[in-house]
Write an enzyme that holds these catalytic residues in place. Structure first.
Site, PDB file in Angstrom:
ATOM      1  N   TRP A  26    -106.017  78.626 -12.076  1.00  8.02           N
ATOM      2  CA  TRP A  26    -107.173  78.870 -11.205  1.00  8.02           C
ATOM      3  C   TRP A  26    -107.071  78.046  -9.943  1.00  8.02           C
ATOM      4  O   TRP A  26    -107.368  78.521  -8.848  1.00  8.02           O
ATOM      5  CB  TRP A  26    -108.482  78.600 -11.947  1.00  8.02           C
ATOM      6  CG  TRP A  26    -108.649  79.502 -13.122  1.00  8.02           C
ATOM      7  CD1 TRP A  26    -108.735  79.131 -14.439  1.00  8.02           C
ATOM      8  CD2 TRP A  26    -108.717  80.940 -13.120  1.00  8.02           C
ATOM      9  NE1 TRP A  26    -108.857  80.244 -15.236  1.00  8.02           N
ATOM     10  CE2 TRP A  26    -108.850  81.360 -14.464  1.00  8.02           C
ATOM     11  CE3 TRP A  26    -108.684  81.907 -12.114  1.00  8.02           C
ATOM     12  CZ2 TRP A  26    -108.946  82.707 -14.833  1.00  8.02           C
ATOM     13  CZ3 TRP A  26    -108.777  83.249 -12.476  1.00  8.02           C
ATOM     14  CH2 TRP A  26    -108.905  83.638 -13.803  1.00  8.02           C
ATOM     15  N   LYS A  41    -118.571  81.938 -18.265  1.00  7.55           N
ATOM     16  CA  LYS A  41    -117.978  80.969 -19.174  1.00  7.55           C
ATOM     17  C   LYS A  41    -119.043  80.159 -19.918  1.00  7.55           C
ATOM     18  O   LYS A  41    -118.861  79.837 -21.074  1.00  7.55           O
ATOM     19  CB  LYS A  41    -117.026  80.022 -18.419  1.00  7.55           C
ATOM     20  CG  LYS A  41    -115.944  80.719 -17.608  1.00  7.55           C
ATOM     21  CD  LYS A  41    -114.848  81.297 -18.466  1.00  7.55           C
ATOM     22  CE  LYS A  41    -113.873  82.215 -17.745  1.00  7.55           C
ATOM     23  NZ  LYS A  41    -113.398  81.818 -16.438  1.00  7.55           N
ATOM     24  N   ASP A  43    -114.699  73.832  -8.534  1.00  3.91           N
ATOM     25  CA  ASP A  43    -114.814  75.023  -9.369  1.00  3.91           C
ATOM     26  C   ASP A  43    -115.208  74.527 -10.755  1.00  3.91           C
ATOM     27  O   ASP A  43    -114.428  73.905 -11.452  1.00  3.91           O
ATOM     28  CB  ASP A  43    -113.455  75.744  -9.397  1.00  3.91           C
ATOM     29  CG  ASP A  43    -113.428  76.934 -10.364  1.00  3.91           C
ATOM     30  OD1 ASP A  43    -114.428  77.160 -11.074  1.00  3.91           O
ATOM     31  OD2 ASP A  43    -112.389  77.623 -10.413  1.00  3.91           O
TER      32      ASP A  43
HETATM   33  C1  LIG Z   1    -112.424  82.263 -15.298  1.00  2.13           C
HETATM   34  C2  LIG Z   1    -112.223  81.294 -14.231  1.00  2.13           C
HETATM   35  C3  LIG Z   1    -112.152  81.674 -12.874  1.00  2.13           C
HETATM   36  C4  LIG Z   1    -112.203  83.118 -12.436  1.00  2.13           C
HETATM   37  O1  LIG Z   1    -113.475  83.585 -12.498  1.00  2.13           O
HETATM   38  P1  LIG Z   1    -113.862  85.083 -12.085  1.00  2.13           P
HETATM   39  O2  LIG Z   1    -115.349  85.040 -12.114  1.00  2.13           O
HETATM   40  O3  LIG Z   1    -113.254  85.981 -13.127  1.00  2.13           O
HETATM   41  O4  LIG Z   1    -113.297  85.358 -10.741  1.00  2.13           O
HETATM   42  C5  LIG Z   1    -112.011  80.686 -11.930  1.00  2.13           C
HETATM   43  N1  LIG Z   1    -111.947  79.391 -12.270  1.00  2.13           N
HETATM   44  C6  LIG Z   1    -112.004  78.986 -13.562  1.00  2.13           C
HETATM   45  C7  LIG Z   1    -111.932  77.526 -13.876  1.00  2.13           C
HETATM   46  C8  LIG Z   1    -112.145  79.923 -14.568  1.00  2.13           C
HETATM   47  O5  LIG Z   1    -112.208  79.519 -15.847  1.00  2.13           O
END
Ligand SMILES: *Cc1c(COP(=O)(O)O)cnc(C)c1O
Length: 357
Positions: free
Chosen positions: A99, A190, A166
């Protein structure tokens, strides 16, 4: 019967949130309309949006001067929106996995990207410790929880430049000192709700400092000015997030979520310590994620991994297969996963070992 849902994302959701949503899908608040049918500009949906924002602010103790947005596009769109809004000449990134790399890739088309450290040399199974963030960078981007590799940066670090995180997969799992961040974002799927809505927490005063003209939909100020309603927001997804946040609050907030996360992770890691079959993929305990617990079978039993997936499935445990780039297993223990589910998994590990070792 309901399964023990260890999925990495979309994740397990609280039963109350599912039931409240099921009701609202048929009849939202006795309005004679579904939550999917009401106007997003109506008073009732506005109430949902306002309450969801208020709960985010309350639960995370977000200080004055920050805006909370709910947008479409996933965390992946934020990889692009961040540089559009914050990148002038140079940005710093910490490379802790796939990511992070995707975020770095987007930033590179805006100018100089300094990758201050990377854990790629050991397939991202640790969090780099010694790095220097250039003082002239426009911002420093980190990924606090690396969903695929099971590593987590669990403390709020100091940064000489605006810190952007993030937090897709560990938001609401612990208290966060939001004041240390210029921005926190993530996909809801998540730990916060269903896929299809993205949260953004942003300090208003870091905006408006870039020279480029920003496309309307990419501009945070567009969405701040319109209260996340410049265009039609993902209404039902936001409704589910509200229900999840109400549940988090009723259960005791982020302090309680952290206590539970520690208890669940401890239970799993202790089982591995007592096992000659299962080993964690992250060697350093301080780097281990409380959300995504990654492990494999030792060399002697490697050929039994697929068998264990089926064995655990028979006991109702789903979503345990590790990401293809790590292999083995990944038990995602997000907020709504009850510790009793972890106990079922641990018992399955013990019983499997008794049969096969
Ligand atoms: C799943 C995830 C993403 C991507 O998220 P989307 O909403 O599918 O674009 C980005 N960063 C992390 C840490 C993730 O676990």
């Amino acid at each position: 019967m309901r399964k023990h849902i260890f999925n990495a994302g979309p994740c397990v959701l609280p039963q109350q949130a599912l039931e409240a949503t099921a009701k609202a899908v048929v009849d939202f608040n006795g309005s004679g309309q579904s939550i999917m049918e009401v106007s997003h500009r109506g008073k009732e949906f506005q109430g949902v949006m306002d309450e969801t924002v208020a709960l985010m602010k309350e639960l995370l103790k977000i200080p004055e001067g920050y805006s909370v947005l709910f947008l479409g596009g996933g965390a992946s769109t934020q990889f692009l929106m961040v540089p559009f809004n914050l990148f002038n000449r140079k940005a710093a990134y910490l490379n802790t996995g796939v990511w992070a790399k995707k975020a770095i890739k987007e930033a590179k088309s805006f100018g100089e990207v300094v990758v201050v450290a990377s854990s790629e040399d050991r397939n991202f199974n640790y969090i780099p410790k010694d790095f220097v963030v250039p003082a002239d960078a426009d911002y420093f981007h980190i990924t606090t929880n690396n969903t695929i590799y099971g590593t987590e940066l669990r403390k709020d670090i100091d940064s000489p430049v605006p810190l952007v995180a993030d937090m897709s997969s560990d938001i609401m799992s612990r208290p966060v000192d939001v004041a240390k961040y210029a921005m926190i974002y993530g996909g809801a799927q998540k730990n916060l709700g269903p896929a299809g809505v993205t949260f953004v927490i942003i300090r208003d005063d870091i905006l408006g400092k870039v020279e480029r003209s920003i496309p309307t939909m990419m501009n945070y100020n567009t969405h701040i000015a319109e209260g996340s309603m410049f265009n039609t927001p993902p209404c039902i997804n936001i409704f589910v997030v509200r229900e999840v946040l109400k549940w988090v609050k009723a259960e005791g907030g982020v302090v309680e979520m952290e206590r539970r996360a520690i208890a669940k992770a401890d239970m799993l890691y202790k089982a591995m310590e007592e096992s000659s079959m299962f080993v964690p993929t992250v060697p350093e305990p301080g780097d281990r994620s409380l959300m995504n617990i990654t492990f494999v079978m030792t060399e002697a039993y490697k050929d039994k991994e697929a068998l264990f997936i089926d064995f655990a499935k028979e006991r109702g445990c789903v979503g345990l297969k590790g990401h293809r780039s790590v292999g083995g297993f990944r038990a995602s223990c997000y907020n709504a996963l009850d510790i009793s589910s972890v106990a079922v998994l641990v018992q399955a590990m013990k019983d499997f070992e008794a049969i096969h070792a």
